[in-house]
Design an enzyme around this catalytic site. Structure first.
Site, PDB file in Angstrom:
ATOM      1  N   HIS A  99     -28.884  64.925  16.750  1.00 22.54           N
ATOM      2  CA  HIS A  99     -30.087  64.071  16.739  1.00 22.54           C
ATOM      3  C   HIS A  99     -30.804  64.184  18.074  1.00 22.54           C
ATOM      4  O   HIS A  99     -30.184  64.358  19.124  1.00 22.54           O
ATOM      5  CB  HIS A  99     -29.756  62.612  16.396  1.00 22.54           C
ATOM      6  CG  HIS A  99     -28.828  61.921  17.350  1.00 22.54           C
ATOM      7  ND1 HIS A  99     -29.280  61.224  18.448  1.00 22.54           N
ATOM      8  CD2 HIS A  99     -27.487  61.791  17.366  1.00 22.54           C
ATOM      9  CE1 HIS A  99     -28.247  60.702  19.094  1.00 22.54           C
ATOM     10  NE2 HIS A  99     -27.136  61.043  18.475  1.00 22.54           N
ATOM     11  N   ASP A 101     -33.287  61.834  19.054  1.00 25.61           N
ATOM     12  CA  ASP A 101     -33.672  60.532  19.615  1.00 25.61           C
ATOM     13  C   ASP A 101     -32.542  60.027  20.511  1.00 25.61           C
ATOM     14  O   ASP A 101     -31.395  60.472  20.391  1.00 25.61           O
ATOM     15  CB  ASP A 101     -33.943  59.520  18.503  1.00 25.61           C
ATOM     16  CG  ASP A 101     -32.698  59.176  17.694  1.00 25.61           C
ATOM     17  OD1 ASP A 101     -32.035  60.117  17.211  1.00 25.61           O
ATOM     18  OD2 ASP A 101     -32.358  57.986  17.572  1.00 25.61           O
ATOM     19  N   ASP A 132     -25.752  62.639  24.747  1.00 27.43           N
ATOM     20  CA  ASP A 132     -25.941  62.096  23.388  1.00 27.43           C
ATOM     21  C   ASP A 132     -27.410  62.033  23.034  1.00 27.43           C
ATOM     22  O   ASP A 132     -28.086  61.095  23.370  1.00 27.43           O
ATOM     23  CB  ASP A 132     -25.292  60.707  23.357  1.00 27.43           C
ATOM     24  CG  ASP A 132     -25.389  60.036  22.002  1.00 27.43           C
ATOM     25  OD1 ASP A 132     -25.704  60.719  21.022  1.00 27.43           O
ATOM     26  OD2 ASP A 132     -25.164  58.812  21.936  1.00 27.43           O
ATOM     27  N   GLU A 167     -31.167  58.453  14.749  1.00 25.11           N
ATOM     28  CA  GLU A 167     -29.734  58.130  14.668  1.00 25.11           C
ATOM     29  C   GLU A 167     -29.418  56.869  15.459  1.00 25.11           C
ATOM     30  O   GLU A 167     -28.647  56.031  15.025  1.00 25.11           O
ATOM     31  CB  GLU A 167     -28.904  59.311  15.188  1.00 25.11           C
ATOM     32  CG  GLU A 167     -27.443  59.263  14.736  1.00 25.11           C
ATOM     33  CD  GLU A 167     -26.544  58.409  15.607  1.00 25.11           C
ATOM     34  OE1 GLU A 167     -25.483  57.968  15.130  1.00 25.11           O
ATOM     35  OE2 GLU A 167     -26.890  58.148  16.761  1.00 25.11           O
ATOM     36  N   HIS A 432     -24.923  55.939  25.791  1.00 24.41           N
ATOM     37  CA  HIS A 432     -25.477  54.593  25.558  1.00 24.41           C
ATOM     38  C   HIS A 432     -25.492  53.729  26.823  1.00 24.41           C
ATOM     39  O   HIS A 432     -26.056  52.643  26.810  1.00 24.41           O
ATOM     40  CB  HIS A 432     -24.729  53.811  24.452  1.00 24.41           C
ATOM     41  CG  HIS A 432     -24.814  54.461  23.110  1.00 24.41           C
ATOM     42  ND1 HIS A 432     -24.668  53.764  21.920  1.00 24.41           N
ATOM     43  CD2 HIS A 432     -25.043  55.744  22.749  1.00 24.41           C
ATOM     44  CE1 HIS A 432     -24.790  54.601  20.896  1.00 24.41           C
ATOM     45  NE2 HIS A 432     -25.008  55.814  21.380  1.00 24.41           N
TER      46      HIS A 432
HETATM   47 ZN   LIG Z   1     -25.256  60.335  19.179  1.00 25.07          ZN
END
Ligand SMILES: [Zn+2]
Length: 463
Positions: A99, A101, A132, A167, A432
């Site tokens: 992904h 985003d 990520d 995602e 994150h």
């Molecule tokens: Zn991810």
């Protein structure tokens, strides 16, 4: 099939040769703050999709690279990148997923380097999405470019790419996108590059995800509230049976006490009690719970959490016997467990443990299927060999204690596909969180592994 030493060497040289260019491409993507949450500028997400599409367009491997959206309830989803080229001469077809985003940056003050400025430091690249999952996008691109460089542009392997754009915002139109683009996405193997390796030198394959069952329920004992000074001691308020039911859900060691739930066994890995304590912020005087190895408890056994309770707050407390209390519980279920069956066992447990004939009413529920990769298929074996060849160490099987809901969608729409959950992150990637980063050695090894996998697939003898 184990890759031959001269092929491993060739792939490594090719990846090395192009590595600075790949890192430059990763840096370009990191500079675009494409976030699929409503509060953020949708133009950035659009620019992000265009930049990713351009990279795959430039590879010259696909007849067409599209930016597409699906919609649900008339509301359009985020832009995804889709491309496909058919297999030839009976070779398999492989779908590469990642992904583009990213998560919002969070508190700027906690970032040691600017969130959207790719920064090289101590063998890592820092920036939101550097791991990520923009590194996942670049790993796919590198694998494809390396396949092309070594096998030639006319290779036989079938390839599709699907780079999702929402995602981190819950994949709202994911299922619709699969249904609408089934022809281009259908594959023998799906590589989901959104997980992690054990370390930059030790590869991992994510072989399982726990599923989840969550339910609200209400316990009632009276038609209305009464004064505790008048009736307390003779009739039960609703909290007494609720406490007893909630207490019955774990045994004295903290194991989930619901009978009949499945468990799955993992090999122990070098993750110590001290690691667990510091990663989870567990207080020094508090013990762990549950029987069995740490990996089993985190990934292979059920766990249950009371996640909500409707009861007056301490500030609003009064001397009243309450007629009803509601609670919400969430049960993580082991790989291999049927969620519907787990839901029935949970309900039966609640009904079987409520005292005084109190009335139980079940409300809303939610289920998510667990995932277990197919160890009997050729793809898992080939993936492990490719990872081992690239990293120079055997692959460890890891699980994830939570769920990735879109994996369940993939297994439903493509029941015959073998799904491999790989990744570029490591334990220090901080996806994150502020100061997200990717380790350059780990990223390069992941690129070599995926290129080896595609080259092996391209050579696979058809049955
Ligand atoms: Zn991810």
């Amino acid at each position: 099939m184990t890759p031959k030493p001269d092929l491993i060497e060739k792939v490594r040289q090719q990846v090395d040769l192009d590595f600075s260019q790949r890192i430059a491409s990763l840096g370009k993507l990191v500079r675009i703050p494409g976030i699929a949450w409503d509060a953020f500028d949708a133009n950035d997400l659009e620019r992000s999709a265009e930049a990713v599409a351009q990279l795959f367009e430039d590879s010259g491997v696909f007849p067409e690279v599209e930016i597409k959206r699906a919609s649900v309830d008339g509301i359009s989803g985020a832009p995804a990148i889709l491309a496909s080229r058919p297999a030839k001469n009976g070779k398999p077809h492989i779908l590469l997923y990642a992904h583009h985003d990213v998560q919002p940056p969070g508190d700027d003050k906690e970032w040691l380097t600017p969130a959207f400025e790719p920064t090289a430091k101590d063998g890592r690249i820092y920036g939101r999405g550097a791991a990520d999952d923009k590194a996942g996008v670049i790993a796919h691109l590198t694998a494809i470019e390396t396949l092309k460089a070594i096998a030639g542009t006319d290779f036989d392997l079938g390839l599709s790419i699907f780079i999702e754009g929402e995602e981190e915002a819950g994949s709202r139109t994911f299922r619709a996108f699969l249904d609408e683009n089934k022809d281009k996405l259908a594959a023998d193997v799906i590589i989901v590059a959104d997980s992690m390796n054990w370390s930059p030198e030790v590869p991992a394959l994510t072989v399982s995800l726990r599923g989840v069952v969550a339910i609200d329920f209400k316990i009632r004992t009276m038609e209305h509230a009464v004064h505790s000074g008048m009736f307390g001691g003779a009739i039960p308020d609703a909290m007494i049976p609720m406490v007893k039911v909630l207490n019955s859900l774990h045994d004295d060691k903290g194991n989930v006490a619901i009978q009949g739930l499945k468990t799955y066994k993992f090999e122990d890995l070098p993750y110590t009690d001290a690691n667990l304590r510091s990663d989870s912020s567990l207080l020094a005087q508090v013990s762990q719970i549950g029987d069995g190895g740490l990996m089993d408890r985190l990934w292979g056994k059920p766990s249950l959490t009371v996640i909500g309770i409707d009861f007056p707050s301490v500030a609003m407390a009064s001397n009243t016997l309450l007629p009803s209390v509601s609670a919400a519980v969430s049960l993580r279920i082991a790989p291999g467990q049927d969620p519907q069956e787990a839901l029935e066992l949970l309900k039966a447990h609640i009904l079987g443990n409520v005292p005084f004939g109190a009335v139980v009413e079940f409300g809303e529920f939610e289920t998510g299927k667990p995932f277990m990769s197919d160890a009997s298929g050729w793809a898992q074996n080939m993936a492990k060999n490719s990872l081992e060849a690239a990293f120079g160490n055997p692959t460890v099987d890891i699980g994830i204690g939570g769920s990735i809901p879109f994996i369940a969608d993939l297994t439903e729409v493509f029941p015959d596909a073998q799904i491999l959950v790989t990744g570029v992150e490591d334990a220090d990637s901080r996806a994150h969180s502020p100061n997200e980063s990717v380790h350059l050695v780990g990223l390069k090894n992941a690129m070599v592994a995926e290129a080896l996998f595609l080259l092996s697939g391209n050579e696979l003898q058809s049955e």
